[in-house]
Scaffold this active site. Structure first.
Site, short mmCIF file in Angstrom:
data_model
loop_
_atom_site.label_atom_id
_atom_site.label_comp_id
_atom_site.label_asym_id
_atom_site.label_seq_id
_atom_site.Cartn_x
_atom_site.Cartn_y
_atom_site.Cartn_z
N HIS A 99 89.58 82.96 27.99
CA HIS A 99 89.53 84.38 27.64
C HIS A 99 88.15 84.78 27.10
O HIS A 99 87.83 85.97 27.06
CB HIS A 99 90.65 84.76 26.67
CG HIS A 99 90.47 84.33 25.26
ND1 HIS A 99 91.11 83.23 24.73
CD2 HIS A 99 89.74 84.84 24.24
CE1 HIS A 99 90.79 83.09 23.45
NE2 HIS A 99 89.95 84.06 23.13
N ASP A 130 94.08 78.28 29.08
CA ASP A 130 93.03 79.02 28.38
C ASP A 130 91.79 78.18 28.13
O ASP A 130 91.24 78.17 27.03
CB ASP A 130 93.54 79.61 27.06
CG ASP A 130 92.62 80.73 26.55
OD1 ASP A 130 91.65 81.07 27.24
OD2 ASP A 130 92.88 81.24 25.45
N SER A 213 86.62 82.12 19.01
CA SER A 213 87.26 81.53 20.19
C SER A 213 86.29 80.63 20.94
O SER A 213 85.15 81.01 21.22
CB SER A 213 87.74 82.62 21.15
OG SER A 213 88.98 83.12 20.76
#
Length: 365
Positions: A99, A130, A213
């Site tokens: 992402h 992911d 992230s």
């Protein structure tokens, strides 16, 4: 096969992805927990803070880990967002969250020890877990690959450091502990993320914010035990982060998927369990979710071998109730290929059971 989806809420918390953008995402989803073990490495020794000099020893340990690992954590920028990544090898391969990559194919990467932006391109992305790999086009000498820990040796209470670029503040470090293991978490849907359900995640109290992230969750042995991926948010407060509840993809998943993306450009072994069916949520006469109805059965798959048929409504996997496709996805996310489970289902209005040896989730390759 069925696509991952949202799962029934265990708490009132939702989740938000941790890549930063001009309008940071706070999409809501839900989480549930499982009892399966997950990824971190046991500390070699604890530091006694109740002895003379103990506080200084712990501080020294933190500073050593930061010196060891922070040079392996990078900032990744696309036209739409900003996130973090981890140097995987000395050839310029960087592992991050899918992402963070989104739909982009070109990026700029900034190393921890320089302000010079380096060009990078996409190697491959695997949104179902992911994870993605990008590669620095002209890798500089002296790249320092991170060391990844043993996911089978996780322990609650281990001290962790989260490293990345929260809110664009590069080379930031926060501290916490391993709060739980074996969490099954459904991500918010967004660019580059289909709302994947990921099992065996590490829960940490180390602060994880937008921009974290793809960064590293590290133990005191200077080993990466996870990739910082999600933080819980409180829906009642319009998406304000819930302090001290973050989630990281475990090291075992990272290395398995990353190795395949680098060597093959795709994932051929997801390492995720599957029944070998296409399914959808079944509703009762009151229009309430009441199970997962099988739409199609893959020839030669686990369900076919166990005698499951289209039209069967799955209501339980072992002792885990299944009232929707999402609940079925969650139950399977905590299991591994080759696991033997008892599937409870209804056929022609009668409840039955079947013993099933799970297969491997198709990667779509």
């Amino acid at each position: 096969m069925f696509a991952p989806g949202a799962v029934a809420a265990l708490t009132a918390l939702a989740l938000a992805g941790c890549s930063s953008s001009s309008s940071s995402s706070s999409s809501a989803s839900s989480l549930t927990s499982t009892a399966s073990p997950s990824g971190a490495t046991k500390q070699a020794a604890s530091t006694p803070t109740n002895q003379p000099g103990g506080g200084n020893q712990l501080q020294d340990a933190y500073q050593k880990v930061i010196a060891d690992v922070l040079p392996s954590v990078v900032q990744i920028t696309t036209g739409e967002s900003l996130g973090s990544g981890i140097v995987y090898d000395d050839k310029g391969d960087i592992v991050t969250n899918a992402h963070v990559v989104g739909s982009a194919t070109t990026f700029t990467v900034t190393l921890a020890n320089t302000t010079k932006a380096l060009d990078a391109t996409l190697v491959a992305s695997y949104p179902d877990s992911d994870l993605a790999v990008i590669k620095i086009s002209r890798p500089p000498s002296g790249l320092k690959p991170a060391v990844f820990g043993d996911s089978s040796k996780v322990e609650l209470g281990q001290i962790t450091l989260a490293m990345g670029s929260p809110l664009g503040l590069s080379s930031s470090v926060t501290q916490g502990i391993v709060s739980a293991t074996g969490r099954t978490v459904t991500e918010p849907r967004g660019t580059g993320s289909p709302g994947a359900t990921i099992g065996n995640m590490v829960q940490t109290s180390a602060a994880i914010n937008p921009g974290n992230s793809g960064g590293a969750l590290v133990n005191l042995d200077s080993q990466v035990i996870g990739i910082n991926t999600l933080a819980a948010v409180e829906p009642e407060t319009n998406g304000v982060s819930a302090p001290g509840i973050g989630f990281a993809i475990p090291a075992s998943t990272i290395t398995s998927i990353t190795d395949q993306l680098i060597k093959q450009g795709k994932v051929t072994n997801s390492g995720r369990a599957a029944l070998g069916i296409t399914a959808r949520t079944s509703f009762n006469q009151q229009f309430q979710p009441a199970g997962a109805v099988i739409v199609a059965v893959s020839a030669g798959g686990a369900a076919a071998a166990a005698g499951l048929q289209p039209g069967d409504v799955i209501t339980k996997i072992d002792d885990a109730p299944v009232d929707s496709l999402n609940a079925l996805t969650t139950a399977l996310a905590s299991l591994t290929p080759g696991s033997k489970v008892t599937v409870t289902f209804t056929r022609d209005g009668k409840s039955q059971t079947a013993d099933v040896t799970l297969g491997t989730l198709s990667t779509g390759s």
